[in-house]
Design a protein around this motif. Structure first.
Motif, mmCIF file in Angstrom:
data_model
loop_
_atom_site.group_PDB
_atom_site.id
_atom_site.type_symbol
_atom_site.label_atom_id
_atom_site.label_comp_id
_atom_site.label_asym_id
_atom_site.label_seq_id
_atom_site.Cartn_x
_atom_site.Cartn_y
_atom_site.Cartn_z
ATOM 1 N N SER A 149 0.812 -1.215 0.000
ATOM 2 C CA SER A 149 0.000 0.000 0.000
ATOM 3 C C SER A 149 0.848 1.269 0.000
ATOM 4 O O SER A 149 0.349 2.357 -0.272
ATOM 5 N N LYS A 178 -11.426 0.637 -5.595
ATOM 6 C CA LYS A 178 -11.450 1.849 -4.785
ATOM 7 C C LYS A 178 -12.884 2.321 -4.570
ATOM 8 O O LYS A 178 -13.722 2.235 -5.469
ATOM 9 N N GLN A 184 -15.455 8.490 -0.517
ATOM 10 C CA GLN A 184 -14.147 8.979 -0.085
ATOM 11 C C GLN A 184 -14.266 10.340 0.593
ATOM 12 O O GLN A 184 -13.648 10.581 1.642
ATOM 13 N N SER A 246 -6.688 0.125 3.002
ATOM 14 C CA SER A 246 -6.088 -0.578 1.859
ATOM 15 C C SER A 246 -6.297 -2.073 2.063
ATOM 16 O O SER A 246 -6.670 -2.526 3.156
ATOM 17 N N LYS A 261 -7.235 3.361 -0.713
ATOM 18 C CA LYS A 261 -6.003 3.398 -1.493
ATOM 19 C C LYS A 261 -5.818 2.078 -2.220
ATOM 20 O O LYS A 261 -5.679 1.031 -1.594
#
Length: 304
Positions: A149, A178, A184, A246, A261
């Motif tokens: 990551s 993602k 996000q 991640s 991520k």
């Protein structure tokens, strides 16, 4: 000639990245062979590791650890106690694992790289070392995919050693998609907390004090963001979309989740032979290409 082109493709693919991590999904899959292949083909590069402690034998099976080969002018991070002839100390560092040396090869040399610390510390040190070299090649360790990551590009190494079907699941996990921009934006600024979206309302909860409460509330949520390592049992109790920092934050080999991520897997290196059995390299490569058709599949030792 296809395998030769694949070996050339992986070099071309990582050429533009400054920080490349090589992750092995099982023991004895040829990870160090891939690391050496990269180091031999990129001048002014540095090899460091997340997994070794400088010992000559593997602590798990007692086998001699393969040496990392660095060409004249290239760099490595090794134990300051074991600096072989042919390499020159550029700088030393006191790190969590002890004292290490950043060295440059004066002639083509073989060294044992040494672990400097955890993922974040390794990442910070690699950023500093990029002041001296053009590329960092990070030798990952068995079971430690966390460095993926932090890297700009990742090469996953698998083979007939271990369970190939399980390794395929691990690769698919690293490729988890993602979360969309809307999700996000609701998480950014609160990455260290649990974030729930419930009927349009965003709730921020303490991951230590309110974790159980968050799991209960997930049945009415649109998504839940979990900022810490999550196992298969926890995933099975969540009743909405799961987002994690991640893919390495999920201990299960598989699971339905999204990430903040993404892991940029640019290639899958294969080792068609092991100490126990051998397979036709073409069959192994074709099997992986059928599953991961947009990723470079290569074997640095296979020359048809």
């Amino acid at each position: 000639m296809e395998a030769i082109k694949d070996r050339e493709k992986i070099l071309k693919a990582v050429e533009r990245y400054k920080k490349v991590s090589v992750v092995g999904l099982a023991k004895n899959v040829g990870k160090t062979t891939v690391v050496n292949y990269l180091a031999e083909n990129f001048l002014n590069s540095c090899v460091m590791t997340i997994g070794r402690d400088g010992e000559e034998k593997d602590v798990l099976d007692g086998a001699a650890k393969p040496q990392v080969r660095i060409k004249s002018g290239n760099f490595a991070v090794i134990s300051s106690k074991y600096v072989p002839r042919g390499v020159e100390i550029v700088e030393t560092f006191d790190v969590p694992s002890g004292k290490v040396a950043f060295v440059m090869a004066k002639i083509d040399s073989e060294v044992q790289t040494v672990r400097v610390g955890g993922f974040e510390f390794t990442n910070n040190l690699s950023n500093y070392l990029l002041e001296f070299c053009d590329k960092i090649i990070i030798d990952g360790a068995f079971g430690r995919t966390g460095m993926a990551s932090y890297a700009e590009a990742v090469i996953v190494v698998t083979g007939v050693a271990g369970d190939l079907s399980k390794n395929i699941l691990k690769i698919k996990k690293l490729l988890s998609r993602k979360a969309n921009r809307e999700i996000q934006e609701k998480i950014f600024g609160n990455e260290n907390f649990i974030v729930l979206s419930v009927k349009g309302n965003i709730l921020i909860l303490d991951p230590d004090e309110e974790f159980r409460k968050a799991l209960e509330m997930s049945k009415d949520a649109d998504f839940i963001y979990i900022p810490r390592v999550t196992d298969e049992s926890t995933l099975s109790r969540i009743k909405c979309k799961v987002v994690v920092p991640s893919a390495d934050f999920v201990l299960a080999d598989k699971g339905n989740f999204e990430v903040l991520k993404e892991t940029n897997v640019v290639g899958i290196g294969v080792n068609s032979s092991s100490t126990k059995n051998d397979v036709n390299p073409r069959i192994l490569m074709d099997e992986l290409k059928n599953i991961f058709d947009d990723i470079i599949i290569f074997d640095v030792l296979y020359d048809p």
